[in-house]
Design a protein around this motif. Sequence first.
Motif, PDB file in Angstrom:
ATOM      1  N   LYS A   1       1.362 -30.841  13.294  1.00 45.18           N
ATOM      2  CA  LYS A   1       1.417 -29.693  13.604  1.00 45.18           C
ATOM      3  C   LYS A   1       1.925 -28.862  14.379  1.00 45.18           C
ATOM      4  O   LYS A   1       2.379 -28.341  13.960  1.00 45.18           O
ATOM      5  CB  LYS A   1      -0.633 -29.846  13.789  1.00 45.18           C
ATOM      6  N   ASN A   2       2.185 -29.397  16.240  1.00 42.01           N
ATOM      7  CA  ASN A   2       2.733 -29.157  16.546  1.00 42.01           C
ATOM      8  C   ASN A   2       4.174 -29.459  16.123  1.00 42.01           C
ATOM      9  O   ASN A   2       4.891 -28.212  16.749  1.00 42.01           O
ATOM     10  CB  ASN A   2       2.241 -29.783  17.876  1.00 42.01           C
ATOM     11  N   ARG A   3       4.139 -30.392  15.412  1.00 40.78           N
ATOM     12  CA  ARG A   3       5.766 -30.584  15.471  1.00 40.78           C
ATOM     13  C   ARG A   3       6.701 -29.493  14.675  1.00 40.78           C
ATOM     14  O   ARG A   3       7.488 -28.344  14.233  1.00 40.78           O
ATOM     15  CB  ARG A   3       6.518 -31.684  14.960  1.00 40.78           C
ATOM     16  N   ARG A   4       5.874 -29.272  13.805  1.00 37.72           N
ATOM     17  CA  ARG A   4       5.509 -27.998  12.319  1.00 37.72           C
ATOM     18  C   ARG A   4       5.852 -27.288  12.856  1.00 37.72           C
ATOM     19  O   ARG A   4       6.658 -26.106  12.388  1.00 37.72           O
ATOM     20  CB  ARG A   4       4.617 -28.254  11.488  1.00 37.72           C
TER      21      ARG A   4
ATOM     22  N   GLU B   1       8.937 -25.945  14.506  1.00 35.67           N
ATOM     23  CA  GLU B   1      10.328 -25.995  13.736  1.00 35.67           C
ATOM     24  C   GLU B   1      10.003 -24.451  12.822  1.00 35.67           C
ATOM     25  O   GLU B   1      11.875 -24.236  12.881  1.00 35.67           O
ATOM     26  CB  GLU B   1       9.905 -27.080  12.412  1.00 35.67           C
ATOM     27  N   LEU B   2       9.133 -24.412  12.146  1.00 34.65           N
ATOM     28  CA  LEU B   2       9.085 -22.883  11.762  1.00 34.65           C
ATOM     29  C   LEU B   2       9.074 -21.329  12.712  1.00 34.65           C
ATOM     30  O   LEU B   2      10.476 -20.767  11.973  1.00 34.65           O
ATOM     31  CB  LEU B   2       7.669 -22.528  11.708  1.00 34.65           C
ATOM     32  N   ASN B   3       9.420 -21.971  14.713  1.00 33.81           N
ATOM     33  CA  ASN B   3       9.923 -21.087  15.473  1.00 33.81           C
ATOM     34  C   ASN B   3      11.369 -20.693  15.035  1.00 33.81           C
ATOM     35  O   ASN B   3      11.921 -20.795  15.950  1.00 33.81           O
ATOM     36  CB  ASN B   3       8.779 -21.536  16.408  1.00 33.81           C
ATOM     37  N   THR B   4      11.922 -22.236  15.712  1.00 34.07           N
ATOM     38  CA  THR B   4      13.273 -22.882  15.348  1.00 34.07           C
ATOM     39  C   THR B   4      13.583 -22.018  14.356  1.00 34.07           C
ATOM     40  O   THR B   4      14.546 -21.251  14.444  1.00 34.07           O
ATOM     41  CB  THR B   4      13.692 -23.932  16.198  1.00 34.07           C
ATOM     42  N   ALA B   5      13.543 -22.193  13.253  1.00 35.35           N
ATOM     43  CA  ALA B   5      14.360 -22.194  11.679  1.00 35.35           C
ATOM     44  C   ALA B   5      14.103 -20.274  11.913  1.00 35.35           C
ATOM     45  O   ALA B   5      14.803 -20.006  11.357  1.00 35.35           O
ATOM     46  CB  ALA B   5      13.343 -22.172  10.796  1.00 35.35           C
TER      47      ALA B   5
END
Length: 154
Positions: free
Chosen positions: A140-143, A146-150
Amino acid sequence: MTTISSSSDKQVLHVDDDDVFLKIANHRLTKEGYQVTSLVRPEQALKHLLNSNCRVCILDIDMPRVNGLDLLQEIKAYDGGIQVIMMTGLVSQMTVLESLRGGAEACFFKPMPDFTPLMETLDATFVKVERWWRCLHELKNRRASELNTAGSSQ
């Protein structure tokens, strides 16, 4: 992060048509800090799992109306992450093999004069459940990362 460290999180569903064994096991498990729900009617097990946060079950194999091995399959089909420990008075190699092939953590035989092996298995099972929660939390934290980075690179 969710952890399985407090006794309120150590929920166990125990399903057995032998009311005397249910009471003995409930007493022993409760004494060791587990929060136990005991059901004498196996057809109530899935409903309990649907309505609770229980992640560990102890199932008798030879029960009327619903066989424990069939119930094991139903539980694993509903949620493969629910850990199941089988109990039986039918001592046979086939019983053990069918239980383990069906995804059970272990299979123990009744009567059970010494609950130590069951307690050790339950402790190890809750460690496994905690690892599952940690893995899901990390995913959950990785996703989210990744959404924040994208989102920030657009």
